[in-house]
Scaffold this active site. Structure first.
Site, PDB file in Angstrom:
ATOM      1  N   GLU A   1      -6.887   0.445  14.630  1.00 13.66           N
ATOM      2  CA  GLU A   1      -6.148   1.456  13.870  1.00 13.66           C
ATOM      3  C   GLU A   1      -7.173   2.325  13.134  1.00 13.66           C
ATOM      4  OE1 GLU A   1      -3.066  -0.197  11.391  1.00 13.66           O
ATOM      5  OE2 GLU A   1      -2.096  -1.226  13.062  1.00 13.66           O
TER       6      GLU A   1
ATOM      7  N   TRP B   1     -17.165   5.380   5.037  1.00 14.45           N
ATOM      8  CA  TRP B   1     -16.055   4.437   5.229  1.00 14.45           C
ATOM      9  C   TRP B   1     -15.170   4.752   6.429  1.00 14.45           C
ATOM     10  CZ3 TRP B   1     -11.749   7.440   5.115  1.00 14.45           C
ATOM     11  CH2 TRP B   1     -11.789   8.616   4.354  1.00 14.45           C
TER      12      TRP B   1
ATOM     13  N   TYR C   1       0.834  -1.215   0.000  1.00 11.87           N
ATOM     14  CA  TYR C   1       0.000   0.000   0.000  1.00 11.87           C
ATOM     15  C   TYR C   1       0.865   1.260   0.000  1.00 11.87           C
ATOM     16  CZ  TYR C   1      -4.092   2.859   1.471  1.00 11.87           C
ATOM     17  OH  TYR C   1      -5.119   3.774   1.547  1.00 11.87           O
TER      18      TYR C   1
ATOM     19  N   SER D   1      -5.944   8.896   3.644  1.00 13.76           N
ATOM     20  CA  SER D   1      -4.820   7.981   3.491  1.00 13.76           C
ATOM     21  C   SER D   1      -3.884   8.393   2.367  1.00 13.76           C
ATOM     22  CB  SER D   1      -5.323   6.553   3.263  1.00 13.76           C
ATOM     23  OG  SER D   1      -5.795   6.014   4.475  1.00 13.76           O
TER      24      SER D   1
ATOM     25  N   ARG E   1      -1.479   8.067  -3.704  1.00 11.16           N
ATOM     26  CA  ARG E   1      -2.367   7.084  -3.072  1.00 11.16           C
ATOM     27  C   ARG E   1      -3.664   7.725  -2.574  1.00 11.16           C
ATOM     28  NH1 ARG E   1       0.223   4.288   2.030  1.00 11.16           N
ATOM     29  NH2 ARG E   1      -0.776   6.028   3.099  1.00 11.16           N
TER      30      ARG E   1
ATOM     31  N   TRP F   1     -19.475  -0.789  -3.960  1.00 12.09           N
ATOM     32  CA  TRP F   1     -18.578   0.025  -4.797  1.00 12.09           C
ATOM     33  C   TRP F   1     -18.585  -0.516  -6.237  1.00 12.09           C
ATOM     34  CZ3 TRP F   1     -13.000   1.644  -2.776  1.00 12.09           C
ATOM     35  CH2 TRP F   1     -12.446   2.563  -3.683  1.00 12.09           C
TER      36      TRP F   1
ATOM     37  N   LYS G   1      -7.866  -5.132   7.821  1.00 12.65           N
ATOM     38  CA  LYS G   1      -7.702  -3.894   8.605  1.00 12.65           C
ATOM     39  C   LYS G   1      -7.486  -4.268  10.068  1.00 12.65           C
ATOM     40  CE  LYS G   1      -7.986   0.525   9.731  1.00 12.65           C
ATOM     41  NZ  LYS G   1      -7.183   1.626   9.158  1.00 12.65           N
TER      42      LYS G   1
HETATM   43  C1  BGC Z   1      -3.855   3.894   6.541  1.00 20.56           C
HETATM   44  C2  BGC Z   1      -2.545   3.182   6.716  1.00 20.56           C
HETATM   45  C3  BGC Z   1      -2.683   2.071   7.722  1.00 20.56           C
HETATM   46  C4  BGC Z   1      -3.848   1.170   7.364  1.00 20.56           C
HETATM   47  C5  BGC Z   1      -4.086   0.104   8.391  1.00 20.56           C
HETATM   48  C6  BGC Z   1      -4.955   2.909   6.210  1.00 20.56           C
HETATM   49  O1  BGC Z   1      -6.175   3.562   6.180  1.00 20.56           O
HETATM   50  O2  BGC Z   1      -3.743   4.865   5.539  1.00 20.56           O
HETATM   51  O3  BGC Z   1      -1.574   4.106   7.152  1.00 20.56           O
HETATM   52  O4  BGC Z   1      -1.506   1.325   7.805  1.00 20.56           O
HETATM   53  O5  BGC Z   1      -5.018   1.919   7.203  1.00 20.56           O
HETATM   54  O6  BGC Z   1      -4.528   0.629   9.586  1.00 20.56           O
END
Ligand code: BGC
Length: 396
Positions: free
Chosen positions: A349, A317, A118, A130, A123, A217, A345
């Site tokens: 986070e 989202w 990623y 992100s 991006r 989507w 995911k």
């Molecule tokens: C973020 C990344 C992160 C990932 C997993 C994405 O939305 O941009 O920086 O590593 O989520 O949490």
């Protein structure tokens, strides 16, 4: 694990008089701990998840253990159990590649290490939360400083199995958001970058899935064919790599696997989308991919799909309120096209900051159904993690 007194007695009774090799085998796990003793060769024409368990990586474990230390009682115990659930690690910057190697230590031979690739130039072209480190045009840096480095690392760890999710949201954005200037400018680099990743990471110990958004989507009736063609074109441009198994859906998403009729089916426009849950999406998009000439097996991120109902709109989202951890990683999906449910995911986070003054503030993270306050994407959100546990289904 604690052995009960009864187990100890049984073990001792069995041991007496048994030949030495029998005693050893009785306590031996399916595979000895530690990496495999010889190079791994994955057959991407089969479902490798029937033989491998998604590895609970030590990076997420450390995040979860730190979170559990802030909690008490049963909640803290539940939190610690999350650390044992297989979850992908995100290589979201060049610098963060260094997170991978320590996490590769001691991966058992019957585990597969999940890694998200990623870092494309420009991006997250249709959003802000992100946006990455590489600007549009920095494709050479993407190749040499990012993909080549990952390829070298994965080659060096040839005795470990890897499952890769390639570049979430990138190709889907080119299908539905190409009216936006940022996506127009990023498009050529996305296609070139993803094709390069396919080619370079086409290694024997790797199985790859390219991101295909989710049912809300590319699942719209009118998006299925262009979506499948976009992915298939890049696959063919990369020389039809043998280790590309298909597509990943619902990455960092919220959709349920088999909800009936589906969370948004009764919306006025529901009639234009037959992919009202992820199972239907895999079926429909998988068929479109086959027509377009690309392998079409899927993995589905079920990590945060446990407690639907938080979203006001299907397309919301960012840090959705009231979400809960969802079905655990497993290859028992009951669906012939779906190889596995996985957690991509890492729950806890953030998806994006709610700080309206931040450069990467995206208005989706300020919506009524977005959890606040939330830190920058990828950063830990303790309160959100605790909510995911509380709302987990099945319970943690
Ligand atoms: C973020 C990344 C992160 C990932 C997993 C994405 O939305 O941009 O920086 O590593 O989520 O949490």
């Amino acid at each position: 694990m604690k052995l009960s007194a009864a187990t100890l007695v049984a073990f001792a009774a069995g041991a007496i008089g048994a030949p030495a090799d029998t005693i050893k085998k009785a306590g031996t796990p399916r595979q000895a701990p530690g990496a495999c003793e010889s190079p791994v060769e994955l057959d991407a024409s089969t479902n490798v998840w029937t033989q491998y368990t998604l590895h609970p990586n030590s990076f997420y474990r450390a995040e979860v253990e730190a979170a559990a230390a802030e909690m008490s009682g049963e909640a803290a115990e539940a939190a610690l159990r999350v650390a044992d659930i297989g979850t992908f690690l995100w290589a979201d910057t060049i610098a963060n590649i260094e997170r991978i190697e320590p996490a590769l230590e001691g991966v058992p031979c019957d585990h597969i290490f999940g890694l998200v690739v990623y870092d494309l130039p420009g991006r997250d072209c249709a959003a802000k939360a992100s946006n990455g480190e590489l600007a549009v045009g920095e494709i050479d840096r993407y190749k040499t400083e990012y993909i080549d480095v990952l390829a070298e690392l994965i080659t060096r760890y040839s005795n470990t199995a890897f499952a890769l999710v390639i570049e979430p949201d990138s190709l889907p954005n080119l299908v539905t958001n190409i009216d936006q200037t940022n996506c127009q400018q990023a498009a050529a680099g996305y296609r070139e970058g993803v094709a390069y990743a396919f080619k370079k990471l086409n290694l024997p110990n790797v199985v790859m899935y390219v991101d295909a958004g989710h049912g809300g989507w590319l699942g719209w009736n009118d998006n299925l064919r262009p979506g499948a063609e976009e992915l298939a074109d890049v696959y063919k441009a990369a020389g039809s790599p043998s280790q590309l198994r298909g597509f990943a859906t619902n990455v960092a998403g919220w959709n349920q696997w088999d909800a009936e009729p589906g969370e948004f089916a009764n919306d006025p426009d529901g009639q234009y989308n037959a992919a009202q849950n992820e199972q239907k999406y895999v079926t429909l998009f998988g068929a479109a991919l086959a027509t377009a000439g690309m392998p079409n097996h899927a993995i589905v991120d079920t990590g945060r799909s446990g407690n639907p109902g938080g979203r006001l709109e299907w397309g919301d989202w960012c840090n959705v309120v009231d979400a809960g951890f969802g079905p655990r990683p497993t290859s028992e999906t009951g669906d012939s096209l779906t190889d596995a449910f996985v957690w991509v995911k890492p729950g806890g986070e953030s998806d994006g900051t709610s700080d309206t003054s931040a450069v990467r503030y995206d208005s989706f993270c300020g919506l009524e159904d977005a959890f606040k306050p939330s830190p920058e994407a990828g950063q830990w959100n303790q309160a959100y993690f605790e909510m995911l546990i509380e709302n987990a289904n099945p319970p943690i």
